[in-house]
Write a protein that holds these residues in place. Sequence first.
Motif, PDB file in Angstrom:
ATOM      1  N   LYS A  94       0.842  -1.201   0.000  1.00 49.75           N
ATOM      2  CA  LYS A  94       0.000   0.000   0.000  1.00 49.75           C
ATOM      3  C   LYS A  94       0.880   1.255   0.000  1.00 49.75           C
ATOM      4  CE  LYS A  94      -3.614  -2.467   2.501  1.00 49.75           C
ATOM      5  NZ  LYS A  94      -4.285  -2.649   3.803  1.00 49.75           N
ATOM      6  N   TYR A  95       0.984   1.861  -1.183  1.00 47.01           N
ATOM      7  CA  TYR A  95       1.785   3.076  -1.318  1.00 47.01           C
ATOM      8  C   TYR A  95       0.943   4.300  -0.945  1.00 47.01           C
ATOM      9  CZ  TYR A  95       4.979   0.056  -3.921  1.00 47.01           C
ATOM     10  OH  TYR A  95       5.823  -0.950  -4.279  1.00 47.01           O
ATOM     11  N   ASP A  97       0.026   7.979  -1.687  1.00 45.03           N
ATOM     12  CA  ASP A  97       0.104   8.970  -2.759  1.00 45.03           C
ATOM     13  C   ASP A  97       0.555  10.323  -2.226  1.00 45.03           C
ATOM     14  OD1 ASP A  97      -0.739   7.163  -4.656  1.00 45.03           O
ATOM     15  OD2 ASP A  97      -2.865   7.631  -4.384  1.00 45.03           O
ATOM     16  N   GLY A  98       1.561  10.894  -2.879  1.00 43.13           N
ATOM     17  CA  GLY A  98       2.020  12.235  -2.525  1.00 43.13           C
ATOM     18  C   GLY A  98       2.812  12.310  -1.242  1.00 43.13           C
ATOM     19  N   ASP A  99       3.169  11.174  -0.649  1.00 46.73           N
ATOM     20  CA  ASP A  99       3.941  11.170   0.594  1.00 46.73           C
ATOM     21  C   ASP A  99       4.897   9.979   0.586  1.00 46.73           C
ATOM     22  OD1 ASP A  99       4.871  11.899   3.055  1.00 46.73           O
ATOM     23  OD2 ASP A  99       2.932  11.855   4.062  1.00 46.73           O
ATOM     24  N   THR A 101       6.114   6.390   1.611  1.00 46.45           N
ATOM     25  CA  THR A 101       5.646   5.091   2.112  1.00 46.45           C
ATOM     26  C   THR A 101       6.773   4.475   2.938  1.00 46.45           C
ATOM     27  OG1 THR A 101       4.236   4.755   0.170  1.00 46.45           O
ATOM     28  CG2 THR A 101       4.825   2.801   1.450  1.00 46.45           C
ATOM     29  N   LYS A 129       9.395   3.147  -8.476  1.00 42.43           N
ATOM     30  CA  LYS A 129       9.502   3.919  -7.237  1.00 42.43           C
ATOM     31  C   LYS A 129      10.977   4.247  -6.943  1.00 42.43           C
ATOM     32  CE  LYS A 129       5.060   3.449  -6.311  1.00 42.43           C
ATOM     33  NZ  LYS A 129       4.129   4.616  -6.242  1.00 42.43           N
ATOM     34  N   ASN A 183      10.405   8.188  -2.416  1.00 43.74           N
ATOM     35  CA  ASN A 183       8.997   7.989  -2.042  1.00 43.74           C
ATOM     36  C   ASN A 183       8.740   6.688  -1.279  1.00 43.74           C
ATOM     37  OD1 ASN A 183       9.300   6.282  -4.218  1.00 43.74           O
ATOM     38  ND2 ASN A 183       8.120   7.569  -5.622  1.00 43.74           N
TER      39      ASN A 183
END
Length: 462
Positions: A94-95, A97-99, A101, A129, A183
């Motif tokens: 579960k990545y 988004d915009g932050d 992981t 990624k 990311n």
Amino acid sequence: MFESITGNFETIFNKMRGRGRLSEQNIQDGLREVRVALLEADTNYKVVKDFIKKVTEKAVGEEVLKSVTPGQQIVKIVQTEMANLMGPGDSTIKYVDGDITVIMLAGLQGSGKTTTAGKLANMILSKGKSPLLVAADVQRPAAIEQLKVIGRQLNIPVYSEKGSNPLKICKWAMKRAFLDKHNVVILDTAGRLHVDEELMLELNQIKKQIKPTQIFFVCDSMTGQDAVNSAKEFHSQLNFDGVILTKLDGDTRGGAALSIKAVTGKPIKFVGLGEKLDKLEEFHPDRMASRILGMGDVVSLVEKAQLAIDEKEAEKLEKKIKDNTLTLDDFLNQLQQVRKMGPMKDILGMIPGMGKKMKGMDVDENQLKRVEAIIRSMTLEERMNPEKIEGSRRHRISRGSGTNSQDVSQLLKQFKQMKKMFRSLGDIDPKSFQGGEGLPTDAMRLPRKIRSKRKKVKRKKK
């Protein structure tokens, strides 16, 4: 993989298949042997008890007892329940988004966390990624250096600090990830030889302050029940999100793979199948069940082939086989592509029915290297026209490849037989097999008992 338990299951199921009709007593006897096989594989006792209960409920039923092939029916029930035991499958990450992981790896010392961190980073990198590896294991000597070596091999940065504590390392790593625009951050935390308060306090502090997106428990599948017990303890303290099973390429007993989902309630995400950094695969319960039961894993085999074998080259090869113009150069090219798929023993183990035959047998990978060396020692003309290779040429090739003349002769003989086999296959019209047309009459006949029943039905209608 799972050689011992696979051999036991194949023996049990062969007995059942050979009995024709099965009685309730026969089924109970067979399932008693299944229970013993699972316990010998170091599967959790409660898991075995529940598993046998579910299989018994479905196996000792009117539908199975009256089935034309009850042995096959029971095998199918065992396979389905085994897949259910290890599933459902969930290999998603579960990545955010915009932050950033954050993935935290936890487990006992020696479970393979550091290598797994590299494998996971490599997999994430292939998804487009930008991962950052964090050396937060300050307990084990050389753990930081090991992660740095892995990072250099993958060209992935590694964050580390000397003389600092794990929590501070993780905090500064998050700042570094933000500044360098990574990311995904993978935290390689410390383990111990056993579960203790100090270890859990350290991990809980990291979890509380870093707030990882996901926590994966890294588990050595070769430790069986010990792995399951430690997983249970880690889960009670950390509430991890999934399991990564390591060292599954060894002759593991299978108990960890079969028990860990049932005991923790968390899915097995990935499995490590070798030391190389590309040997991390998604876990599929149905495929694993098939492999444990000696049925192979054709789907995974096809997926490996699709990744390793060039489609255009395969089309060219197909045409050459049809035209009977296959050369030793083509053979060498295919050999190299097959070797990309992994160790030959693993590939053969995915073929249905090969499990028992492979037990105790070691595939000599060096033999493939010798074949490659022999072909590379030939001239282009010799590769195109192997029939020209006689005494003096054979001797020259054997010296150039570090083999002997008999090895060269054997390769040429096998290549000739292979071409002959392909030629005979090319004479068969594939369309003749569609809908049963062109098949030998005997192959289309129904079993005698069914034929006699059908005749009786026709007579009654008359």
